[in-house]
Design an enzyme around this catalytic site. Structure first.
Site, PDB file in Angstrom:
ATOM      1  N   THR A 129       0.826  -1.209   0.000  1.00  0.00           N
ATOM      2  CA  THR A 129       0.000   0.000   0.000  1.00  0.00           C
ATOM      3  C   THR A 129       0.861   1.260   0.000  1.00  0.00           C
ATOM      4  O   THR A 129       1.984   1.249   0.519  1.00  0.00           O
ATOM      5  CB  THR A 129      -0.895  -0.004   1.259  1.00  0.00           C
ATOM      6  OG1 THR A 129      -1.439   1.296   1.446  1.00  0.00           O
ATOM      7  CG2 THR A 129      -0.103  -0.340   2.517  1.00  0.00           C
ATOM      8  N   ASP A 130       0.296   2.356  -0.509  1.00  0.00           N
ATOM      9  CA  ASP A 130       1.002   3.649  -0.449  1.00  0.00           C
ATOM     10  C   ASP A 130       1.030   4.194   0.975  1.00  0.00           C
ATOM     11  O   ASP A 130       1.754   5.150   1.260  1.00  0.00           O
ATOM     12  CB  ASP A 130       0.354   4.664  -1.409  1.00  0.00           C
ATOM     13  CG  ASP A 130      -1.104   4.978  -1.085  1.00  0.00           C
ATOM     14  OD1 ASP A 130      -1.692   4.300  -0.209  1.00  0.00           O
ATOM     15  OD2 ASP A 130      -1.660   5.898  -1.712  1.00  0.00           O
ATOM     16  N   GLU A 131       0.235   3.586   1.883  1.00  0.00           N
ATOM     17  CA  GLU A 131       0.158   4.123   3.243  1.00  0.00           C
ATOM     18  C   GLU A 131       1.485   3.968   3.986  1.00  0.00           C
ATOM     19  O   GLU A 131       1.709   4.625   5.002  1.00  0.00           O
ATOM     20  CB  GLU A 131      -1.017   3.480   4.004  1.00  0.00           C
ATOM     21  CG  GLU A 131      -2.321   3.739   3.270  1.00  0.00           C
ATOM     22  CD  GLU A 131      -3.591   3.335   4.008  1.00  0.00           C
ATOM     23  OE1 GLU A 131      -3.590   3.309   5.252  1.00  0.00           O
ATOM     24  OE2 GLU A 131      -4.608   3.062   3.331  1.00  0.00           O
ATOM     25  N   TYR A 154      -1.807  -0.486  10.850  1.00  0.00           N
ATOM     26  CA  TYR A 154      -1.910  -1.163   9.544  1.00  0.00           C
ATOM     27  C   TYR A 154      -0.712  -0.823   8.668  1.00  0.00           C
ATOM     28  O   TYR A 154      -0.019  -1.721   8.171  1.00  0.00           O
ATOM     29  CB  TYR A 154      -3.214  -0.762   8.838  1.00  0.00           C
ATOM     30  CG  TYR A 154      -3.235  -1.104   7.354  1.00  0.00           C
ATOM     31  CD1 TYR A 154      -3.208  -2.428   6.923  1.00  0.00           C
ATOM     32  CD2 TYR A 154      -3.263  -0.087   6.384  1.00  0.00           C
ATOM     33  CE1 TYR A 154      -3.213  -2.737   5.558  1.00  0.00           C
ATOM     34  CE2 TYR A 154      -3.277  -0.396   5.031  1.00  0.00           C
ATOM     35  CZ  TYR A 154      -3.239  -1.723   4.627  1.00  0.00           C
ATOM     36  OH  TYR A 154      -3.239  -2.028   3.285  1.00  0.00           O
ATOM     37  N   LYS A 158       2.389  -3.174   7.190  1.00  0.00           N
ATOM     38  CA  LYS A 158       2.680  -3.355   5.756  1.00  0.00           C
ATOM     39  C   LYS A 158       4.106  -2.879   5.447  1.00  0.00           C
ATOM     40  O   LYS A 158       4.810  -3.479   4.645  1.00  0.00           O
ATOM     41  CB  LYS A 158       1.671  -2.604   4.881  1.00  0.00           C
ATOM     42  CG  LYS A 158       0.253  -3.150   4.919  1.00  0.00           C
ATOM     43  CD  LYS A 158       0.093  -4.563   4.386  1.00  0.00           C
ATOM     44  CE  LYS A 158       0.258  -4.681   2.887  1.00  0.00           C
ATOM     45  NZ  LYS A 158      -0.115  -6.022   2.378  1.00  0.00           N
TER      46      LYS A 158
END
Ligand code: NAD
Ligand code: TYD
Length: 348
Positions: A129-131, A154, A158
């Protein structure tokens, strides 16, 4: 036939990836490995059930012995790893679940692939994810060289799994690729995420809980475009590399919810402005990242990918899917969903 494991294939994005890989690659045997948590649903895969190049294995990736048994029982050419705990709000309540599946589960898979997989010719692909890059202000976009700066449990999990995947490349020369994608929208998304949750609530005339002032910004990508990018990167990406995937399609949450309300009014035969009356501002998410935006030029320039669907078109199709699949929506919002919803939103 080459065996390709897709983990998390019963989830939202995974089911789109499985359908695409089964349909486009009859020469590959696709093994969908999924624990069927609350987010996994075999109903999402009805159209591939029974296909001769498809198989489902119910397995929890944190169960090291079962993962090892699967990988040692047959030659695994490659892995496309999507299985994860994926919802930021749940990660704030139960961070350890995210460490177990996203970090420990990923390392268990890496070990199994290293020990038994076809590390000469295949590859291990981590879908991320870009998060992991944290949050942006008003300007700029994330590139592949943006330093990792995760803010939620989260995104921290990741980021950690991305680091392990890259470390296995450096340390053991494991052939790996990683992609970091922005927010996806489309069919089969579990209604804990913004768009299907709002569609479900509008349909039932329930309040639409907008966090904070609704000014946070997300970059939305059609899930099929993500699945197409994953297929491309799996076959054509360069080992050891990361690719950012994004829709070049930024929306303030409140603007997106208003657009959704307008379309839903039209589709449900309501007066203009009727659904928007359900909008309710609620307490903000803890540590809420302000803005995500992706620079996908590496993927565009090196592998020739671009988003294929304009947002207006994809959004309308998405809404139609949920309106045509009210039984799906009804089933996934029965049982444990009600408890989740009241714990998350009742006193917010
Ligand atoms: P999802 O929550 O819809 O599906 C996750 C799937 O993983 C489910 O089928 C679930 O049963 C399975 N799973 C969970 N824990 C497992 C375990 N311990 N063992 C085996 N299977 C398990 O998630 P999604 O939105 O489809 O996301 C898929 C992947 O893409 C995730 O890795 C996520 O981080 C990443 N991603 C998602 C988005 C997005 O917008 N949804 C954007 C970028 C990246
Ligand atoms: P979400 O779909 O959970 O994705 P992510 O947090 O991974 O970006 O949320 C998208 C945006 O919508 C995010 O800024 C949080 C916001 N949001 C709400 O305002 N209300 C909601 O009920 C939900 C689920 C999300």
């Amino acid at each position: 036939m080459k065996n390709i494991i897709i983990t998390g294939g019963a989830g939202f994005i995974g089911s789109h990836v499985v359908r695409r890989m089964v349909a486009n690659h009859p020469d590959l045997h696709i093994i969908n490995v999924d624990a069927l948590t609350y987010a996994g649903n075999l109903e999402n895969l009805k159209d591939v059930e029974g296909k001769s190049n498809y198989e489902f294995v119910k397995l929890d990736i944190t169960d090291g012995a079962s993962v090892e048994a699967l990988f040692s029982s047959r030659k695994i050419h490659g892995v496309i790893h999507l299985a994860a705990e994926s919802h930021v709000d749940r990660s704030i309540t139960n961070p350890l679940d995210f460490v177990m599946t996203n970090v420990v589960g990923t390392v268990i898979l890496l070990n199994a692939y290293k020990a038994y997989g076809d590390t000469e010719n295949g590859r291990f692909y981590h879908v991320s994810t870009d998060e992991v890059y944290g949050t942006l202000g008003d300007e700029g976009k994330f590139t592949e060289t943006t330093p990792y700066d995760p803010n939620s449990p989260y995104s921290a999990s990741k980021a950690s799994s991305d680091h392990f995947v890259r470390a296995y490349h450096e340390t053991y020369k494991l052939p790996i690729v990683i992609s970091n994608c922005s927010n996806n929208y489309g069919s089969h998304q579990f209604p804990e995420k913004l768009i299907p949750l709002m569609i479900h609530n509008i349909t039932h005339n329930k309040p639409l809980p907008v966090y904070g002032k609704g000014e946070n910004i997300r970059d939305w990508l059609w899930v099929e475009d993500h699945a197409r990018a994953i297929e491309l990167i799996y076959f054509k990406g360069v080992n050891g590399e990361t690719y950012n995937i994004g829709g070049n399609n930024e929306w303030k949450n409140i603007d997106l919810v208003h657009k959704l309300c307008e379309i839903m009014d039209r589709k449900l035969g309501r007066e203009p402005g009727e659904s928007a009356q359900l909008i309710t501002y609620v307490t903000d998410r803890k540590g809420h990242d302000f803005r995500y935006a992706i620079d996908a030029s590496k993927l565009e320039n090196e592998l020739g990918w671009t988003p294929s669907v304009a947002f207006d078109q994809g959004f309308e199709k998405t809404i139609d899917w949920y309106l045509e699949n009210t039984e799906w929506l009804g089933r996934v919002t029965s049982g444990a969903y009600a408890d989740y919803y009241s714990a998350m939103y009742a006193n917010r």
